[in-house]
Design a protein around this motif. Structure first.
Motif, PDB file in Angstrom:
ATOM      1  N   ALA A 182      38.758  38.170  44.680  1.00 16.38           N
ATOM      2  CA  ALA A 182      37.858  37.194  44.066  1.00 16.38           C
ATOM      3  C   ALA A 182      36.593  37.868  43.544  1.00 16.38           C
ATOM      4  CB  ALA A 182      37.503  36.104  45.074  1.00 16.38           C
ATOM      5  N   LEU A 183      36.118  38.878  44.258  1.00 17.32           N
ATOM      6  CA  LEU A 183      34.953  39.615  43.781  1.00 17.32           C
ATOM      7  C   LEU A 183      35.255  40.303  42.454  1.00 17.32           C
ATOM      8  CD1 LEU A 183      33.564  41.275  47.055  1.00 17.32           C
ATOM      9  CD2 LEU A 183      32.605  39.336  45.789  1.00 17.32           C
ATOM     10  N   ARG A 184      36.383  41.000  42.388  1.00 17.04           N
ATOM     11  CA  ARG A 184      36.744  41.704  41.149  1.00 17.04           C
ATOM     12  C   ARG A 184      36.944  40.718  39.998  1.00 17.04           C
ATOM     13  NH1 ARG A 184      40.054  44.358  44.884  1.00 17.04           N
ATOM     14  NH2 ARG A 184      41.866  43.177  44.156  1.00 17.04           N
ATOM     15  N   GLU A 185      37.674  39.650  40.280  1.00 17.99           N
ATOM     16  CA  GLU A 185      37.968  38.681  39.226  1.00 17.99           C
ATOM     17  C   GLU A 185      36.721  37.892  38.840  1.00 17.99           C
ATOM     18  OE1 GLU A 185      42.596  38.285  40.698  1.00 17.99           O
ATOM     19  OE2 GLU A 185      41.121  36.787  41.289  1.00 17.99           O
ATOM     20  N   GLY A 186      35.795  37.710  39.791  1.00 16.75           N
ATOM     21  CA  GLY A 186      34.533  37.066  39.472  1.00 16.75           C
ATOM     22  C   GLY A 186      33.722  37.891  38.489  1.00 16.75           C
ATOM     23  N   LEU A 187      33.736  39.207  38.649  1.00 19.13           N
ATOM     24  CA  LEU A 187      33.062  40.084  37.693  1.00 19.13           C
ATOM     25  C   LEU A 187      33.727  40.013  36.319  1.00 19.13           C
ATOM     26  CD1 LEU A 187      32.297  43.284  39.811  1.00 19.13           C
ATOM     27  CD2 LEU A 187      30.645  41.614  38.930  1.00 19.13           C
ATOM     28  N   ASP A 188      35.057  39.866  36.313  1.00 18.83           N
ATOM     29  CA  ASP A 188      35.747  39.702  35.032  1.00 18.83           C
ATOM     30  C   ASP A 188      35.294  38.414  34.344  1.00 18.83           C
ATOM     31  OD1 ASP A 188      37.166  42.027  35.509  1.00 18.83           O
ATOM     32  OD2 ASP A 188      38.991  40.999  36.176  1.00 18.83           O
ATOM     33  N   ILE A 189      35.096  37.355  35.126  1.00 22.83           N
ATOM     34  CA  ILE A 189      34.623  36.090  34.552  1.00 22.83           C
ATOM     35  C   ILE A 189      33.224  36.267  33.976  1.00 22.83           C
ATOM     36  CG2 ILE A 189      33.938  33.721  35.111  1.00 22.83           C
ATOM     37  CD1 ILE A 189      36.227  33.703  37.183  1.00 22.83           C
ATOM     38  N   LEU A 190      32.352  36.949  34.718  1.00 16.90           N
ATOM     39  CA  LEU A 190      31.006  37.207  34.210  1.00 16.90           C
ATOM     40  C   LEU A 190      31.060  38.029  32.914  1.00 16.90           C
ATOM     41  CD1 LEU A 190      29.070  38.081  37.497  1.00 16.90           C
ATOM     42  CD2 LEU A 190      28.818  36.015  36.117  1.00 16.90           C
ATOM     43  N   ARG A 191      31.968  38.974  32.856  1.00 18.85           N
ATOM     44  CA  ARG A 191      32.090  39.831  31.668  1.00 18.85           C
ATOM     45  C   ARG A 191      32.635  39.062  30.463  1.00 18.85           C
ATOM     46  NH1 ARG A 191      36.803  43.641  32.524  1.00 18.85           N
ATOM     47  NH2 ARG A 191      37.866  41.718  31.868  1.00 18.85           N
ATOM     48  N   PHE A 195      29.637  47.906  38.675  1.00 19.84           N
ATOM     49  CA  PHE A 195      29.805  47.133  39.902  1.00 19.84           C
ATOM     50  C   PHE A 195      31.292  47.009  40.252  1.00 19.84           C
ATOM     51  CE2 PHE A 195      25.489  45.232  39.109  1.00 19.84           C
ATOM     52  CZ  PHE A 195      24.929  45.668  40.297  1.00 19.84           C
ATOM     53  N   ALA A 196      32.125  46.741  39.248  1.00 18.10           N
ATOM     54  CA  ALA A 196      33.560  46.608  39.492  1.00 18.10           C
ATOM     55  C   ALA A 196      34.146  47.921  40.009  1.00 18.10           C
ATOM     56  CB  ALA A 196      34.262  46.173  38.210  1.00 18.10           C
ATOM     57  N   ALA A 197      33.712  49.032  39.440  1.00 18.20           N
ATOM     58  CA  ALA A 197      34.234  50.332  39.852  1.00 18.20           C
ATOM     59  C   ALA A 197      33.836  50.672  41.281  1.00 18.20           C
ATOM     60  CB  ALA A 197      33.734  51.416  38.890  1.00 18.20           C
ATOM     61  N   ASN A 198      32.669  50.205  41.709  1.00 18.66           N
ATOM     62  CA  ASN A 198      32.161  50.551  43.037  1.00 18.66           C
ATOM     63  C   ASN A 198      32.653  49.630  44.144  1.00 18.66           C
ATOM     64  OD1 ASN A 198      30.698  52.627  41.880  1.00 18.66           O
ATOM     65  ND2 ASN A 198      28.799  51.446  41.731  1.00 18.66           N
ATOM     66  N   LEU A 199      33.212  48.486  43.784  1.00 23.56           N
ATOM     67  CA  LEU A 199      33.598  47.506  44.798  1.00 23.56           C
ATOM     68  C   LEU A 199      34.599  48.064  45.806  1.00 23.56           C
ATOM     69  CD1 LEU A 199      33.974  44.063  42.991  1.00 23.56           C
ATOM     70  CD2 LEU A 199      32.482  44.590  44.928  1.00 23.56           C
ATOM     71  N   GLY A 200      35.594  48.786  45.301  1.00 20.77           N
ATOM     72  CA  GLY A 200      36.655  49.258  46.186  1.00 20.77           C
ATOM     73  C   GLY A 200      36.171  50.242  47.231  1.00 20.77           C
ATOM     74  N   ASP A 201      35.263  51.120  46.859  1.00 21.37           N
ATOM     75  CA  ASP A 201      34.789  52.151  47.772  1.00 21.37           C
ATOM     76  C   ASP A 201      33.726  51.645  48.741  1.00 21.37           C
ATOM     77  OD1 ASP A 201      36.463  54.010  46.567  1.00 21.37           O
ATOM     78  OD2 ASP A 201      34.952  54.571  45.079  1.00 21.37           O
ATOM     79  N   ASP A 202      32.876  50.739  48.260  1.00 19.53           N
ATOM     80  CA  ASP A 202      31.736  50.322  49.086  1.00 19.53           C
ATOM     81  C   ASP A 202      31.297  48.921  48.659  1.00 19.53           C
ATOM     82  OD1 ASP A 202      29.510  50.166  50.726  1.00 19.53           O
ATOM     83  OD2 ASP A 202      28.267  51.488  49.478  1.00 19.53           O
ATOM     84  N   TRP A 203      32.071  47.918  49.058  1.00 15.65           N
ATOM     85  CA  TRP A 203      31.758  46.568  48.588  1.00 15.65           C
ATOM     86  C   TRP A 203      30.433  46.076  49.168  1.00 15.65           C
ATOM     87  CZ3 TRP A 203      31.150  42.398  51.833  1.00 15.65           C
ATOM     88  CH2 TRP A 203      31.660  42.509  53.124  1.00 15.65           C
TER      89      TRP A 203
END
Length: 255
Positions: A174-183, A127-135
């Motif tokens: 915030a989306l990227r960092e939110g995924l880091d929090i989940l991880r 999900f983190a890898a795909n956010l930049g190309d197609d959030w």
């Protein structure tokens, strides 16, 4: 920093915290159903909806913003990522949290060697890898996972997709960092320190926060009440609205 929240109803205050990438709109149906009994504050967490982003987004930063916005004791309900925020709030500022409700949340969202009942770390990484190309497409796929297993998955996905942008698009960082929090979040060693009334509302078909997480939480917390919504996936407050509201109302009335 200030955070945005909409307020519905009157009575004792209940603060509602949404999950990753969403905003306070997801709670609107629940708040409307309980508006005659309680005053509901539907929060946009930092970097989501109308709330400005934190740099960086962290659990402690979100808790600090909430503690400043709601200094008086409140009932707190957290869904998914919002459950981790709610639990951390209760740990950091116990005098501010009258009761804690966790909805389809987990003390540890990513699988560990000793914690198999969670999301594979590879899923979060993808999900983190795909956010930049197609959030937008990434969030749509994440919503599909939230409803997977529910008999009404298609309708639930439409509702969540509609809610997603009601307060504007989430902040990319915030989306990227939110995924880091989940991880990275692992509250298992801290959950036993909580000393307050607790309600656990979970679905037995949840693919993101499996029922095993709820059962583990219930075993750690003698005060916790576990409500299992049969046939529900990750959004029992939408798929089982009436039962969810009834359980929430019963719980708060006894606190």
């Amino acid at each position: 920093m200030s955070i945005h929240f909409d307020t519905v109803g009157h009575g004792e205050s209940v603060v509602w915290l949404h999950g990753w990438a969403m905003n306070g709109t997801v709670w609107q149906q629940v708040a409307n159903a309980m508006a005659d009994d309680y005053c509901h504050h539907l929060v946009d967490l930092p970097g989501h909806g109308h709330s400005p982003a934190l740099q960086p987004l962290t659990l402690d930063g979100m808790v600090a913003a909430l503690a400043a916005a709601f200094p008086l004791p409140v009932h707190v309900v957290g869904w998914s990522l919002g459950g981790a925020v709610a639990s951390t709030w209760a740990l950091r500022h116990p005098a501010q949290v009258r009761s804690l409700t966790l909805v389809a949340s987990s003390p540890c969202f990513a699988q560990r060697d000793d914690w198999p009942g969670a999301m594979p770390a590879s899923t979060l990484a993808q999900f983190a890898a795909n956010l930049g190309d197609d959030w937008r497409g990434t969030l749509k796929r994440f919503i599909s996972l939230q409803t997977l297993g529910s008999p009404t998955a298609r309708e639930l996905s439409k509702t969540l997709l509609s809610d997603l942008l009601q307060h504007g698009k989430p902040d990319p960082a915030a989306l990227r960092e939110g995924l880091d929090i989940l991880r990275d979040t692992d509250l298992r060693s801290d959950i036993g320190k909580l000393d307050l009334p607790m309600l656990l509302q979970y679905g037995d078909r949840d693919m993101l926060s499996p029922l095993a997480a709820a059962q583990w939480l219930a075993a750690q917390q003698p005060q916790a009440r576990l409500v299992v919504h049969h046939g529900a996936a990750h959004v029992p407050f939408l798929s089982h609205l009436d039962d969810f509201v009834a359980a929430q109302r019963r719980f708060i009335a006894t606190v």
